[in-house]
Design a protein around this motif. Structure first.
Motif, PDB file in Angstrom:
ATOM      1  N   ARG A 141       1.827  -3.383  37.748  1.00  0.00           N
ATOM      2  CA  ARG A 141       2.045  -4.174  38.952  1.00  0.00           C
ATOM      3  C   ARG A 141       2.051  -3.285  40.192  1.00  0.00           C
ATOM      4  O   ARG A 141       2.356  -2.100  40.128  1.00  0.00           O
ATOM      5  CB  ARG A 141       3.383  -4.926  38.857  1.00  0.00           C
ATOM      6  N   LEU A 142       1.728  -3.918  41.306  1.00  0.00           N
ATOM      7  CA  LEU A 142       1.958  -3.318  42.616  1.00  0.00           C
ATOM      8  C   LEU A 142       2.971  -4.189  43.341  1.00  0.00           C
ATOM      9  O   LEU A 142       2.939  -5.420  43.224  1.00  0.00           O
ATOM     10  CB  LEU A 142       0.663  -3.274  43.436  1.00  0.00           C
ATOM     11  N   ASP A 143       3.860  -3.558  44.087  1.00  0.00           N
ATOM     12  CA  ASP A 143       4.811  -4.327  44.888  1.00  0.00           C
ATOM     13  C   ASP A 143       4.070  -5.228  45.865  1.00  0.00           C
ATOM     14  O   ASP A 143       2.932  -4.945  46.261  1.00  0.00           O
ATOM     15  CB  ASP A 143       5.733  -3.386  45.671  1.00  0.00           C
ATOM     16  N   ARG A 144       4.728  -6.278  46.275  1.00  0.00           N
ATOM     17  CA  ARG A 144       4.111  -7.247  47.186  1.00  0.00           C
ATOM     18  C   ARG A 144       3.544  -6.591  48.433  1.00  0.00           C
ATOM     19  O   ARG A 144       2.440  -6.914  48.883  1.00  0.00           O
ATOM     20  CB  ARG A 144       5.141  -8.315  47.574  1.00  0.00           C
ATOM     21  N   ALA A 199      21.483  -4.624  42.071  1.00  0.00           N
ATOM     22  CA  ALA A 199      20.787  -5.258  43.201  1.00  0.00           C
ATOM     23  C   ALA A 199      19.280  -5.016  43.134  1.00  0.00           C
ATOM     24  O   ALA A 199      18.557  -5.297  44.089  1.00  0.00           O
ATOM     25  CB  ALA A 199      21.349  -4.717  44.513  1.00  0.00           C
ATOM     26  N   LEU A 200      18.813  -4.481  41.989  1.00  0.00           N
ATOM     27  CA  LEU A 200      17.383  -4.252  41.724  1.00  0.00           C
ATOM     28  C   LEU A 200      16.778  -3.188  42.636  1.00  0.00           C
ATOM     29  O   LEU A 200      15.594  -3.238  42.951  1.00  0.00           O
ATOM     30  CB  LEU A 200      16.587  -5.560  41.847  1.00  0.00           C
ATOM     31  N   LYS A 201      17.586  -2.214  43.024  1.00  0.00           N
ATOM     32  CA  LYS A 201      17.076  -1.084  43.782  1.00  0.00           C
ATOM     33  C   LYS A 201      17.073   0.151  42.888  1.00  0.00           C
ATOM     34  O   LYS A 201      18.074   0.468  42.239  1.00  0.00           O
ATOM     35  CB  LYS A 201      17.910  -0.816  45.033  1.00  0.00           C
ATOM     36  N   VAL A 202      15.948   0.848  42.862  1.00  0.00           N
ATOM     37  CA  VAL A 202      15.808   2.060  42.057  1.00  0.00           C
ATOM     38  C   VAL A 202      16.360   3.244  42.847  1.00  0.00           C
ATOM     39  O   VAL A 202      16.120   3.358  44.053  1.00  0.00           O
ATOM     40  CB  VAL A 202      14.332   2.289  41.683  1.00  0.00           C
ATOM     41  N   TYR A 203      17.086   4.130  42.160  1.00  0.00           N
ATOM     42  CA  TYR A 203      17.666   5.284  42.858  1.00  0.00           C
ATOM     43  C   TYR A 203      17.751   6.479  41.915  1.00  0.00           C
ATOM     44  O   TYR A 203      17.689   6.344  40.693  1.00  0.00           O
ATOM     45  CB  TYR A 203      19.038   4.934  43.433  1.00  0.00           C
ATOM     46  N   GLN A 242       8.893   4.111  41.890  1.00  0.00           N
ATOM     47  CA  GLN A 242       9.083   5.552  41.832  1.00  0.00           C
ATOM     48  C   GLN A 242       8.812   6.240  43.158  1.00  0.00           C
ATOM     49  O   GLN A 242       9.621   7.047  43.640  1.00  0.00           O
ATOM     50  CB  GLN A 242       8.173   6.132  40.745  1.00  0.00           C
ATOM     51  N   ILE A 243       7.666   5.934  43.765  1.00  0.00           N
ATOM     52  CA  ILE A 243       7.319   6.592  45.021  1.00  0.00           C
ATOM     53  C   ILE A 243       8.316   6.226  46.115  1.00  0.00           C
ATOM     54  O   ILE A 243       8.774   7.100  46.868  1.00  0.00           O
ATOM     55  CB  ILE A 243       5.886   6.215  45.445  1.00  0.00           C
ATOM     56  N   ARG A 244       8.647   4.960  46.209  1.00  0.00           N
ATOM     57  CA  ARG A 244       9.568   4.509  47.258  1.00  0.00           C
ATOM     58  C   ARG A 244      10.925   5.196  47.120  1.00  0.00           C
ATOM     59  O   ARG A 244      11.515   5.658  48.117  1.00  0.00           O
ATOM     60  CB  ARG A 244       9.709   2.986  47.196  1.00  0.00           C
ATOM     61  N   VAL A 255       7.198   4.423  55.927  1.00  0.00           N
ATOM     62  CA  VAL A 255       7.257   3.609  57.136  1.00  0.00           C
ATOM     63  C   VAL A 255       7.224   2.123  56.765  1.00  0.00           C
ATOM     64  O   VAL A 255       6.388   1.676  55.984  1.00  0.00           O
ATOM     65  CB  VAL A 255       6.069   3.948  58.072  1.00  0.00           C
ATOM     66  N   GLY A 256       8.180   1.357  57.323  1.00  0.00           N
ATOM     67  CA  GLY A 256       8.242  -0.079  57.091  1.00  0.00           C
ATOM     68  C   GLY A 256       9.001  -0.498  55.853  1.00  0.00           C
ATOM     69  O   GLY A 256       9.199  -1.695  55.618  1.00  0.00           O
ATOM     70  N   ASP A 257       9.448   0.472  55.033  1.00  0.00           N
ATOM     71  CA  ASP A 257      10.118   0.145  53.769  1.00  0.00           C
ATOM     72  C   ASP A 257      11.635   0.123  53.979  1.00  0.00           C
ATOM     73  O   ASP A 257      12.355   1.050  53.605  1.00  0.00           O
ATOM     74  CB  ASP A 257       9.728   1.170  52.704  1.00  0.00           C
ATOM     75  N   ARG A 258      12.137  -0.960  54.540  1.00  0.00           N
ATOM     76  CA  ARG A 258      13.553  -1.063  54.891  1.00  0.00           C
ATOM     77  C   ARG A 258      14.455  -0.946  53.669  1.00  0.00           C
ATOM     78  O   ARG A 258      15.541  -0.370  53.731  1.00  0.00           O
ATOM     79  CB  ARG A 258      13.817  -2.400  55.589  1.00  0.00           C
TER      80      ARG A 258
END
Length: 303
Positions: A141-144, A199-203, A242-244, A255-258
């Motif tokens: 998959r790719l993120d939206r 909260a479905l955030k990868v860290y 992973q990249i994010r 940039v833009g990834d709040r």
């Protein structure tokens, strides 16, 4: 004989390449000389799959003679039409796989919270037009908000074969990202363990809690004026987000990834693009290479 004298007439991303011949020669050596960045097996597959034409006539003959002024056209993918959607373009299709170029803003698949038009639903309709029993299967998959290349299987045995041998099948995946701040190192590798919160955030986490993730990076451009860096990123592992997560971890969020720490929305989207996808075809054993250019919105920040 070296076939280094030809004229490129037209290139539309990964759809069609037209070359004007300038020296007498033979088709297959000519193609080898032109596509020096691709394996000979891949170049031969263009002929086998009827993707090559000379002066408008499709040919599968490797020894087709060429003379100055001949026009050699290569179509990348046997299905150039069939999906009329502004958010999705097929760049390759055969009996087993579909490779697409997805625009940002389109979901790969539906989620529990968001049931809407997706790459999966568009392609499902596409294959069912040929036979209502046809199906497609998600391979990755790719993120939206991420644009670029992704592939789907057209039957379950191929899906199982690819996913069970993902690291052996996928030869190369590269992304391009504009990140906040000036990355000082010209290149390097980020290696951490990753896990996902409720909260479905990868860290980034400690070894006992997560899975290893390796991301190679190389600086392509820097802009002191806009305080941003354009990176080429290569996935050595394929963890979710992973990249994010890695960009936030090193203090240079995309940039833009709040969600992952960005405080600047310079181009109205998350500046992440899946630009290169190369894999070994699970049925034929051939290596296939696909690429799409860095989005113009990215490069305009470095003009």
């Amino acid at each position: 004989m070296r076939f280094r004298t030809f004229a490129r007439m037209k290139k539309q991303k990964s759809e069609t390449e037209v070359i004007v011949v300038r020296e007498t020669g033979v088709l297959l050596p000519f193609l080898f000389s032109y596509f020096t960045d691709r394996s000979k097996t891949t170049v031969k597959s263009y002929l086998a799959h009827r993707q090559v034409s000379v002066n408008g006539c499709i040919t599968t003959q490797f020894d087709t003679p060429l003379t100055p002024g001949d026009r050699v056209e290569i179509g990348f993918g046997r299905a150039k039409e069939g999906v009329a959607h502004p958010m999705l373009r097929i760049v390759y299709e055969d009996d087993d796989l579909i490779v697409v170029d997805k625009r940002n803003g389109l979901l790969s698949v539906a989620t529990d919270k968001q049931i809407m038009r997706t790459a999966y639903s568009i392609l499902s309709e596409h294959v069912k037009r040929e036979d209502p029993r046809n199906k497609i299967f998600v391979l990755h998959r790719l993120d939206r908000e991420t644009s670029g290349l992704m592939m789907f299987a057209k039957n379950e045995p191929i899906k199982i074969r690819v996913q069970s041998r993902w690291e052996q099948t996928v030869a190369e995946r590269k992304y391009f990202a504009v990140v906040e701040g000036i990355v000082k190192e010209d290149e390097g590798t980020i290696s951490t363990y990753l896990t996902e919160s409720k909260a479905l955030k990868v860290y980034v986490t400690v070894r006992e809690e997560g899975k290893i993730a390796n991301t190679g990076f190389r600086v392509l451009k820097r802009s002191e004026k806009n305080d941003v860096t354009l990176l080429e990123l290569e996935l050595e592992t394929g963890r979710k987000n992973q990249i994010r997560a890695h960009m936030e971890y090193i203090g240079h969020p995309i940039v833009g990834d709040r969600k992952y720490g960005s405080k600047r929305n310079l181009i109205g989207r998350v500046a992440l693009h899946a630009g290169v996808l190369s894999f070994i075809h699970p049925a034929t054993g051939e290596r296939l290479d696909f690429s799409t250019p860095v989005p113009r919105k990215f490069t305009e920040l470095f003009g």
